[in-house]
Design a protein around this motif. Structure first.
Motif, PDB file in Angstrom:
ATOM      1  N   PRO A  58       0.689  -1.437   0.055  1.00 21.95           N
ATOM      2  CA  PRO A  58      -0.012   0.021  -0.256  1.00 21.95           C
ATOM      3  C   PRO A  58       0.873   1.232   0.003  1.00 21.95           C
ATOM      4  CG  PRO A  58       0.113  -1.081   1.940  1.00 21.95           C
ATOM      5  CD  PRO A  58       0.608  -2.163   1.170  1.00 21.95           C
ATOM      6  N   LYS A  59       2.114   0.879   0.306  1.00 26.22           N
ATOM      7  CA  LYS A  59       2.919   2.285   0.169  1.00 26.22           C
ATOM      8  C   LYS A  59       3.313   2.593  -1.257  1.00 26.22           C
ATOM      9  CE  LYS A  59       5.215   1.689   4.704  1.00 26.22           C
ATOM     10  NZ  LYS A  59       6.319   1.236   5.424  1.00 26.22           N
ATOM     11  N   PHE A  60       3.446   1.421  -2.000  1.00 32.01           N
ATOM     12  CA  PHE A  60       3.739   1.672  -3.568  1.00 32.01           C
ATOM     13  C   PHE A  60       2.704   0.885  -4.296  1.00 32.01           C
ATOM     14  CE2 PHE A  60       7.214   1.982  -0.930  1.00 32.01           C
ATOM     15  CZ  PHE A  60       8.218   3.184  -1.040  1.00 32.01           C
ATOM     16  N   PRO A  61       1.433   1.546  -4.400  1.00 28.25           N
ATOM     17  CA  PRO A  61       0.215   0.680  -4.936  1.00 28.25           C
ATOM     18  C   PRO A  61       0.060   0.838  -6.702  1.00 28.25           C
ATOM     19  CG  PRO A  61      -0.577   2.931  -4.102  1.00 28.25           C
ATOM     20  CD  PRO A  61       0.939   2.665  -3.638  1.00 28.25           C
ATOM     21  N   ILE A  62       0.823   1.775  -7.076  1.00 31.93           N
ATOM     22  CA  ILE A  62       0.405   2.147  -8.545  1.00 31.93           C
ATOM     23  C   ILE A  62       1.469   1.470  -9.310  1.00 31.93           C
ATOM     24  CG2 ILE A  62       0.191   4.028 -10.428  1.00 31.93           C
ATOM     25  CD1 ILE A  62      -0.693   5.901  -8.042  1.00 31.93           C
ATOM     26  N   LEU A  63       0.908   0.639 -10.295  1.00 33.10           N
ATOM     27  CA  LEU A  63       1.778  -0.203 -11.291  1.00 33.10           C
ATOM     28  C   LEU A  63       2.120   0.957 -12.324  1.00 33.10           C
ATOM     29  CD1 LEU A  63       3.014  -2.729 -12.637  1.00 33.10           C
ATOM     30  CD2 LEU A  63       1.001  -3.069 -13.432  1.00 33.10           C
ATOM     31  N   ASP A  64       3.242   1.117 -12.914  1.00 31.84           N
ATOM     32  CA  ASP A  64       3.590   2.483 -13.780  1.00 31.84           C
ATOM     33  C   ASP A  64       4.765   1.658 -14.481  1.00 31.84           C
ATOM     34  OD1 ASP A  64       3.161   4.372 -15.275  1.00 31.84           O
ATOM     35  OD2 ASP A  64       3.363   5.812 -13.547  1.00 31.84           O
ATOM     36  N   TYR A  65       5.262   2.456 -15.491  1.00 28.41           N
ATOM     37  CA  TYR A  65       6.566   2.382 -16.375  1.00 28.41           C
ATOM     38  C   TYR A  65       7.698   3.528 -16.037  1.00 28.41           C
ATOM     39  CZ  TYR A  65       9.611   1.625 -20.140  1.00 28.41           C
ATOM     40  OH  TYR A  65      10.914   1.522 -20.901  1.00 28.41           O
ATOM     41  N   ASP A  66       8.604   3.226 -15.780  1.00 30.25           N
ATOM     42  CA  ASP A  66       9.701   4.144 -15.453  1.00 30.25           C
ATOM     43  C   ASP A  66      10.711   4.393 -16.803  1.00 30.25           C
ATOM     44  OD1 ASP A  66      12.320   5.525 -14.976  1.00 30.25           O
ATOM     45  OD2 ASP A  66      11.689   5.310 -12.656  1.00 30.25           O
ATOM     46  N   LEU A  67      10.455   5.538 -17.418  1.00 33.20           N
ATOM     47  CA  LEU A  67      10.968   5.570 -18.719  1.00 33.20           C
ATOM     48  C   LEU A  67      12.751   5.887 -18.602  1.00 33.20           C
ATOM     49  CD1 LEU A  67      10.422   6.097 -21.799  1.00 33.20           C
ATOM     50  CD2 LEU A  67      10.562   8.617 -21.136  1.00 33.20           C
ATOM     51  N   GLU A  68      13.066   6.287 -17.452  1.00 33.70           N
ATOM     52  CA  GLU A  68      14.465   6.415 -17.354  1.00 33.70           C
ATOM     53  C   GLU A  68      15.361   5.182 -16.953  1.00 33.70           C
ATOM     54  OE1 GLU A  68      15.267   9.459 -14.299  1.00 33.70           O
ATOM     55  OE2 GLU A  68      14.707  11.100 -15.624  1.00 33.70           O
ATOM     56  N   TYR A 118      -6.908   5.282 -11.760  1.00 29.73           N
ATOM     57  CA  TYR A 118      -5.880   4.695 -11.591  1.00 29.73           C
ATOM     58  C   TYR A 118      -5.167   5.388 -12.685  1.00 29.73           C
ATOM     59  CZ  TYR A 118      -2.756   0.676 -10.488  1.00 29.73           C
ATOM     60  OH  TYR A 118      -1.674   0.047 -10.305  1.00 29.73           O
ATOM     61  N   ASP A 119      -4.304   6.485 -12.130  1.00 31.48           N
ATOM     62  CA  ASP A 119      -3.457   7.328 -13.125  1.00 31.48           C
ATOM     63  C   ASP A 119      -2.054   6.922 -13.310  1.00 31.48           C
ATOM     64  OD1 ASP A 119      -5.676   9.152 -13.367  1.00 31.48           O
ATOM     65  OD2 ASP A 119      -5.076   9.979 -11.375  1.00 31.48           O
ATOM     66  N   SER A 120      -1.444   7.212 -14.487  1.00 32.22           N
ATOM     67  CA  SER A 120      -0.105   6.947 -14.765  1.00 32.22           C
ATOM     68  C   SER A 120       0.763   7.981 -14.984  1.00 32.22           C
ATOM     69  CB  SER A 120      -0.235   5.954 -16.064  1.00 32.22           C
ATOM     70  OG  SER A 120       1.194   5.859 -16.518  1.00 32.22           O
ATOM     71  N   GLN A 121       1.829   8.149 -14.359  1.00 30.67           N
ATOM     72  CA  GLN A 121       2.624   9.180 -14.341  1.00 30.67           C
ATOM     73  C   GLN A 121       3.380   8.913 -15.934  1.00 30.67           C
ATOM     74  OE1 GLN A 121       6.755   9.237 -11.873  1.00 30.67           O
ATOM     75  NE2 GLN A 121       5.138  10.816 -10.926  1.00 30.67           N
ATOM     76  N   HIS A 122       3.513   7.630 -16.511  1.00 30.52           N
ATOM     77  CA  HIS A 122       4.251   7.539 -17.786  1.00 30.52           C
ATOM     78  C   HIS A 122       3.378   8.134 -18.758  1.00 30.52           C
ATOM     79  CE1 HIS A 122       6.303   5.984 -20.740  1.00 30.52           C
ATOM     80  NE2 HIS A 122       5.679   4.946 -21.128  1.00 30.52           N
ATOM     81  N   ILE A 123       1.867   7.665 -18.764  1.00 31.59           N
ATOM     82  CA  ILE A 123       1.097   8.130 -19.583  1.00 31.59           C
ATOM     83  C   ILE A 123       0.860   9.747 -19.435  1.00 31.59           C
ATOM     84  CG2 ILE A 123      -1.317   7.945 -20.492  1.00 31.59           C
ATOM     85  CD1 ILE A 123       0.574   5.424 -21.186  1.00 31.59           C
ATOM     86  N   GLY A 124       0.757  10.070 -18.084  1.00 31.95           N
ATOM     87  CA  GLY A 124       0.277  11.476 -18.285  1.00 31.95           C
ATOM     88  C   GLY A 124       1.220  12.584 -18.242  1.00 31.95           C
ATOM     89  N   ARG A 125       2.685  11.936 -17.965  1.00 31.17           N
ATOM     90  CA  ARG A 125       3.779  13.010 -18.011  1.00 31.17           C
ATOM     91  C   ARG A 125       4.722  12.714 -19.207  1.00 31.17           C
ATOM     92  NH1 ARG A 125       8.300  12.183 -13.573  1.00 31.17           N
ATOM     93  NH2 ARG A 125       8.541  10.629 -14.762  1.00 31.17           N
TER      94      ARG A 125
END
Length: 208
Positions: A58-68, A118-125
């Motif tokens: 629950p501290k890191f609940p969002i599945l995402d992709y790190d571009l770097e 369920y937002d995505s940093q990779h998609i949104g940023r």
């Protein structure tokens, strides 16, 4: 730095682990648009890119992709520590869900919404900075790798083999789409309901 938990070889993104000060968000212009949409988030592009991944801490609940780092990660919600401020949304004002977007300059924007997402940093940023979807029929911002462009699509869980999924349990209000990997290596679509993104207390998992 928090201890790491590995799910399907996904690395936790601990860049947001610093203790922030607390701020409570007010309803902002633009959130009214979200009221028209029953659910947001769940990119199919991201689901394919991170096949087999799930985030259970629950501290890191969002599945995402790190571009770097060129890998899938489990992220903390970026609004939990935005410029040192922990954003929160009250449960009793009709806008209980913490939502984030990015401006055209890739600056983070945090708001409170009536709609679970369920937002995505990779998609949104990284891919679609400054873009958003305001149609109730096409509420999900996604990326087309062939056309190399952003577009708005229906939630993929609204039609999975003829079934329209929904999350009616208030304990698990967020409809999330991801891809599992079958025994034959093929992608298996999976719809699930996940809990509201609320920053865990400092004492979670035995920490002081």
């Amino acid at each position: 730095r928090p201890s790491l938990l590995f799910d399907f070889s996904l690395h936790l993104d601990a860049r947001f682990a610093m203790a922030p000060r607390v701020a409570r968000l007010r309803m902002v212009a633009g959130v009214a648009v979200a009221q028209l949409v029953g659910v947001r988030g769940s990119s199919m592009h991201l689901a394919e890119k991170c096949r087999g991944g799930t985030c259970t801490d629950p501290k890191f609940p969002i599945l995402d992709y790190d571009l770097e780092r060129d890998e899938c990660v489990c992220r903390a919600h970026p609004c939990w520590t935005s410029t040192g401020v922990e954003h929160k949304c009250a449960d009793d004002n009709g806008f209980p869900y913490l939502h984030f977007t990015y401006g055209a300059d890739r600056s983070l924007k945090c708001s409170c919404s009536s709609v679970p997402s369920y937002d995505s940093q990779h998609i949104g940023r990284d891919l679609c900075a400054g873009e958003f979807c305001d149609s109730p029929d096409f509420p999900v911002l996604d990326w087309d790798p062939k056309e190399q462009k952003c577009f708005c699509r229906p939630h993929p869980c609204w039609d999975q083999q003829g079934t329209r999924h929904a999350c009616n349990d208030p304990r698990f209000p967020i409809l999330h789409f991801r891809m599992d990997i079958g025994e034959d290596g093929a992608s298996q679509p999976k719809c699930e309901c996940v809990s509201k993104f609320a920053k865990p207390s400092a004492g979670l998992r035995g920490s002081s």
